[in-house]
Design an enzyme around this catalytic site. Sequence first.
Site, short mmCIF file in Angstrom:
data_model
loop_
_atom_site.label_atom_id
_atom_site.label_comp_id
_atom_site.label_asym_id
_atom_site.label_seq_id
_atom_site.Cartn_x
_atom_site.Cartn_y
_atom_site.Cartn_z
CD GLU A 292 -3.04 0.91 2.13
OE1 GLU A 292 -3.72 -0.11 1.86
OE2 GLU A 292 -3.32 1.68 3.06
NE ARG B 119 -17.72 6.34 8.34
CZ ARG B 119 -17.81 6.24 9.64
NH1 ARG B 119 -18.97 5.92 10.21
NH2 ARG B 119 -16.75 6.43 10.41
CE LYS C 48 -17.60 -2.58 4.47
NZ LYS C 48 -16.70 -1.60 5.14
CD GLN D 95 5.87 2.92 11.78
OE1 GLN D 95 6.98 2.42 11.96
NE2 GLN D 95 5.01 2.40 10.94
P1 FAD Z 1 -18.35 1.52 7.15
O1 FAD Z 1 -18.28 0.17 6.55
O2 FAD Z 1 -19.45 2.42 6.68
O3 FAD Z 1 -18.44 1.34 8.73
C1 FAD Z 1 -18.30 2.47 9.60
C2 FAD Z 1 -19.05 2.24 10.91
O4 FAD Z 1 -20.47 2.26 10.65
C3 FAD Z 1 -18.76 0.88 11.54
O5 FAD Z 1 -18.77 1.04 12.94
C4 FAD Z 1 -19.95 0.02 11.10
O6 FAD Z 1 -20.23 -1.03 12.01
C5 FAD Z 1 -21.08 1.05 11.09
N1 FAD Z 1 -22.12 0.70 10.10
C6 FAD Z 1 -21.93 0.33 8.82
N2 FAD Z 1 -23.11 0.11 8.21
C7 FAD Z 1 -24.08 0.36 9.14
C8 FAD Z 1 -25.49 0.32 9.12
N3 FAD Z 1 -26.17 -0.04 8.01
N4 FAD Z 1 -26.17 0.66 10.27
C9 FAD Z 1 -25.49 1.03 11.40
N5 FAD Z 1 -24.14 1.08 11.46
C10 FAD Z 1 -23.43 0.75 10.34
N6 FAD Z 1 -9.69 6.13 5.21
C11 FAD Z 1 -9.47 7.11 4.28
O7 FAD Z 1 -9.89 8.27 4.47
N7 FAD Z 1 -8.75 6.85 3.13
C12 FAD Z 1 -8.28 5.61 2.85
O8 FAD Z 1 -7.66 5.40 1.80
C13 FAD Z 1 -8.52 4.55 3.78
N8 FAD Z 1 -8.11 3.28 3.53
C14 FAD Z 1 -8.44 2.28 4.41
C15 FAD Z 1 -8.08 0.95 4.09
C16 FAD Z 1 -8.39 -0.10 4.96
C17 FAD Z 1 -8.03 -1.54 4.58
C18 FAD Z 1 -9.05 0.18 6.18
C19 FAD Z 1 -9.35 -0.95 7.14
C20 FAD Z 1 -9.41 1.48 6.50
C21 FAD Z 1 -9.13 2.54 5.62
N9 FAD Z 1 -9.51 3.86 5.89
C22 FAD Z 1 -9.25 4.87 4.98
C23 FAD Z 1 -10.17 4.20 7.16
C24 FAD Z 1 -11.71 4.16 7.08
O9 FAD Z 1 -12.16 5.19 6.21
C25 FAD Z 1 -12.26 4.39 8.50
O10 FAD Z 1 -11.93 3.30 9.32
C26 FAD Z 1 -13.73 4.74 8.62
O11 FAD Z 1 -13.98 5.16 9.96
C27 FAD Z 1 -14.70 3.60 8.33
O12 FAD Z 1 -14.74 3.29 7.00
P2 FAD Z 1 -15.51 1.97 6.48
O13 FAD Z 1 -15.47 2.01 5.03
O14 FAD Z 1 -15.04 0.79 7.20
O15 FAD Z 1 -17.02 2.35 6.98
#
Ligand code: FAD
Length: 284
Positions: free
Chosen positions: A17, A106, A162, A209
């Site tokens: 990455e 998200r 999701k 870190q």
């Molecule tokens: P979601 O899947 O939407 O989940 C977020 C929260 O909402 C969780 O607690 C989940 O349980 C809850 N939730 C989801 N759906 C529902 C529903 N229907 N009803 C109620 N609650 C719900 N961030 C960046 O800004 N840029 C990046 O490039 C980036 N890369 C990443 C790569 C990886 C592999 C990971 C693990 C994280 C990365 N992140 C990045 C961080 C990520 O954006 C954050 O962790 C963010 O807070 C959650 O994103 P998500 O897509 O997991 O959200």
Amino acid sequence: MKITDIIKSKKAVLSFEVFPPKTDDKFESVSRAIDEIAALSPDFMSVTYGAGGGTSAYTVAISRHLKECGVNSVAHLSCISSTKADVHEKLAQLKEAGVENILALRGDIPADFAGNLEYRYASELVADIKKAGGFCIGGACYPEGHPESDTLYSDIEHLKIKVDAGCDYLTTQMFFDNDLFYSFLAKAYSAGITVPIIPGIMPITRASQVKRTLTLSGSPMPAKFRRIVDRFGDNPAAMRQAGVAYATEQIIDLYANGIKAVHVYSMNKPEVARAIRDNLSQIV
Ligand code: FAD
């Protein structure tokens, strides 16, 4: 090539990455680091998307550049600070750039959250990308539960929503104890999640870190790793060597337990990516 096809076609998959420069003046040094990592010929490289979309133009450009260098790329895309129109424009740019894989996120909720967002969860972005068609879609998952979730089980229920919206694979948040990952895998499978789950491994090569990384991952620091930081934290070269060795051991254990694909959070550090690659030269 799509990530799911790479996983199907290979015995062991290793990916790295990178992140885009945060400011224009860093572009050259970051590009050099990314090219050095690409020269290691990983199976794919993923390119992060700056919180709030700040570095989004670079994410598309770097993903396109990697493809041109012959390395499969994944462009991250976050939605919390975007409108539906922004997302559709970004998807058109990615399609035009020939990028086949998107990690749909998200993003973290901005401090100035106004409560009137067009996307609330990554699943809504996944559904929109699926509708656009043509992309292999990844999603993020959290072996210890997302920090906003009440329990790991409720987080996995949301993860299932999701995946059902159109995820083809998942990549995990970093973790430092493989047992946490194996336990998460079992829970995800019993919740009906059957897409490939790629573990994400972060080599910790500097004592500084540690704090931020543990906050991000939500992980407790295993005693074995704490002893490494205590002993070598003030010796940069020794800490780098020990951190790479710890991550390598995690990765070998994952492959040995039948996991086909491992993603390394190499974070624009070619020397770390190279050391991991060399350590796995007879394995991957
Ligand atoms: P979601 O899947 O939407 O989940 C977020 C929260 O909402 C969780 O607690 C989940 O349980 C809850 N939730 C989801 N759906 C529902 C529903 N229907 N009803 C109620 N609650 C719900 N961030 C960046 O800004 N840029 C990046 O490039 C980036 N890369 C990443 C790569 C990886 C592999 C990971 C693990 C994280 C990365 N992140 C990045 C961080 C990520 O954006 C954050 O962790 C963010 O807070 C959650 O994103 P998500 O897509 O997991 O959200």
